[in-house]
Enzyme design. Structure first.
Site, PDB file in Angstrom:
ATOM      1  N   ALA A  11       0.932  -1.374  -0.360  1.00  0.00           N
ATOM      2  CA  ALA A  11       0.130   0.424   0.293  1.00  0.00           C
ATOM      3  C   ALA A  11       0.734   1.596   0.061  1.00  0.00           C
ATOM      4  O   ALA A  11       2.294   1.361  -0.390  1.00  0.00           O
ATOM      5  CB  ALA A  11      -0.938  -0.316   0.649  1.00  0.00           C
ATOM      6  N   SER A  12       0.314   2.352   0.305  1.00  0.00           N
ATOM      7  CA  SER A  12       0.635   3.826   0.110  1.00  0.00           C
ATOM      8  C   SER A  12       1.866   3.817   1.165  1.00  0.00           C
ATOM      9  O   SER A  12       3.171   4.524   0.759  1.00  0.00           O
ATOM     10  CB  SER A  12       0.175   4.996   0.083  1.00  0.00           C
ATOM     11  OG  SER A  12      -0.701   5.218   1.346  1.00  0.00           O
ATOM     12  N   GLN A  15       4.524  -1.763   2.751  1.00  0.00           N
ATOM     13  CA  GLN A  15       4.129  -3.331   2.445  1.00  0.00           C
ATOM     14  C   GLN A  15       4.772  -4.350   3.424  1.00  0.00           C
ATOM     15  O   GLN A  15       5.569  -4.063   4.141  1.00  0.00           O
ATOM     16  CB  GLN A  15       4.836  -3.228   1.119  1.00  0.00           C
ATOM     17  CG  GLN A  15       6.883  -3.162   1.125  1.00  0.00           C
ATOM     18  CD  GLN A  15       6.743  -3.619  -0.630  1.00  0.00           C
ATOM     19  OE1 GLN A  15       6.894  -2.670  -1.332  1.00  0.00           O
ATOM     20  NE2 GLN A  15       8.132  -4.787  -0.781  1.00  0.00           N
ATOM     21  N   VAL A  16       4.129  -5.306   3.231  1.00  0.00           N
ATOM     22  CA  VAL A  16       4.134  -6.395   4.066  1.00  0.00           C
ATOM     23  C   VAL A  16       4.561  -7.650   3.254  1.00  0.00           C
ATOM     24  O   VAL A  16       4.492  -8.455   1.923  1.00  0.00           O
ATOM     25  CB  VAL A  16       2.547  -7.177   5.016  1.00  0.00           C
ATOM     26  CG1 VAL A  16       2.579  -8.323   5.475  1.00  0.00           C
ATOM     27  CG2 VAL A  16       2.477  -5.734   5.133  1.00  0.00           C
ATOM     28  N   LYS A  30       6.161  -5.880   8.392  1.00  0.00           N
ATOM     29  CA  LYS A  30       5.549  -4.741   7.060  1.00  0.00           C
ATOM     30  C   LYS A  30       6.468  -4.294   7.302  1.00  0.00           C
ATOM     31  O   LYS A  30       7.488  -3.824   8.284  1.00  0.00           O
ATOM     32  CB  LYS A  30       4.449  -4.309   8.248  1.00  0.00           C
ATOM     33  CG  LYS A  30       3.472  -2.915   7.729  1.00  0.00           C
ATOM     34  CD  LYS A  30       2.486  -2.640   8.362  1.00  0.00           C
ATOM     35  CE  LYS A  30       1.701  -1.551   7.542  1.00  0.00           C
ATOM     36  NZ  LYS A  30       0.500  -1.454   8.665  1.00  0.00           N
ATOM     37  N   ASP A 165     -10.858   1.628  10.073  1.00  0.00           N
ATOM     38  CA  ASP A 165     -10.704   0.624   8.548  1.00  0.00           C
ATOM     39  C   ASP A 165     -10.835  -0.630   8.422  1.00  0.00           C
ATOM     40  O   ASP A 165     -10.222  -1.446   7.506  1.00  0.00           O
ATOM     41  CB  ASP A 165      -8.525   0.796   8.242  1.00  0.00           C
ATOM     42  CG  ASP A 165      -8.718   0.502   7.535  1.00  0.00           C
ATOM     43  OD1 ASP A 165      -9.361   0.866   6.269  1.00  0.00           O
ATOM     44  OD2 ASP A 165      -7.513   0.315   6.760  1.00  0.00           O
TER      45      ASP A 165
END
Length: 251
Positions: A11-12, A15-16, A30, A165
């Site tokens: 994602a912005s 990353q994982v 992460k 979220d």
């Protein structure tokens, strides 16, 4: 002992990657993107300048205050970019749910976690919107839906600390448990707001327009004196349209 180069997701902000500890436990790592703080700080500054040039406050003034939106966004983004916050949030969430057998959260590996690298237990589950796999696994979708809704209301009304979220990628089913992941964005409510939101939920359940209106008036912040009769009519019309509708019928 192992670290997969291709990320599980990105994602912005980060990353994982899937990895394994020396003792054999499977984890996810992460990793924050380099210079993301500086890039987002610059972007926020540019949006503020663009807002002034385009006079967005004048255009949107009656609907939204662009500066308040940017302040809130930047506050949340800074919180998200410190992974020690996310680690603390995940541990607090786990404590709040330790007595509930059907709710889970990934275990945080504190020894390996920093502000820019978060290490936690790998959850090998089924994403909650994969209905076909869930049904093939013998899960009752109605039971999952009921328990998920009940738990989310608990987070808001009882705990005052909720996952902010809750998209399908952040809710998984593993071994009969609903597992919440990615605690980077959490919400908090004080006791008064929890009581008022509980009152609003009760009003919706009982179709009590006055109870909903009282909660809205107490929770809201108004530039002028609100038109209470119009508010009552609007809430009544919304309840008539959506009060008994299935979520699937709502646009």
């Amino acid at each position: 002992s192992s670290f997969e180069r291709i990320p599980l997701g990105s994602a912005s902000i980060a990353q994982v990657h899937k990895a394994s500890l020396l003792d054999g436990r499977e984890i996810v790592v992460k990793v924050q993107r380099p210079y993301i703080y500086e890039m987002m700080e610059r972007d926020i500054s540019l949006i503020r300048r663009a807002g002034k040039l385009l006079r967005l406050s004048e255009v949107l003034g009656s609907v939204i205050d662009i500066n308040i939106v940017m302040d809130e966004f930047w506050f949340t983004a800074k919180q998200e970019m410190d992974f020690l916050n996310e680690a603390r949030f995940a541990m607090e969430f786990a404590r709040n749910h330790q007595s509930i057998t059907y709710i889970g959260a990934p275990l945080i590996e504190q020894a390996y976690t920093t502000s820019r690298v978060l290490v936690m237990e790998y959850i090998d589950g089924i994403v909650i919107d994969d209905r076909k796999t869930l049904e093939e696994g013998g899960y009752d979708l109605r039971e999952i839906a009921s328990k998920l809704a009940e738990n989310y209301i608990k987070q808001i009304v009882d705990d005052g600390f909720f996952h902010a979220d809750p998209h399908p990628g952040n809710v998984m089913i593993q071994g009969g448990k609903i597992v919440w992941i990615d605690m980077g964005m959490m919400g908090r409510l004080n006791e008064r707001d929890r009581e008022l939101i509980g009152q609003a939920i009760e009003g919706v359940a009982l179709n009590d327009i006055g109870k909903i209106q009282d909660a809205v008036l107490a929770l809201g912040e108004f530039k002028g004196k609100p038109n209470q009769s119009r508010l009552y009519t609007d809430i009544r019309d919304l309840m008539a349209k959506y009060g008994t509708a299935d979520f699937g019928e709502i646009d």
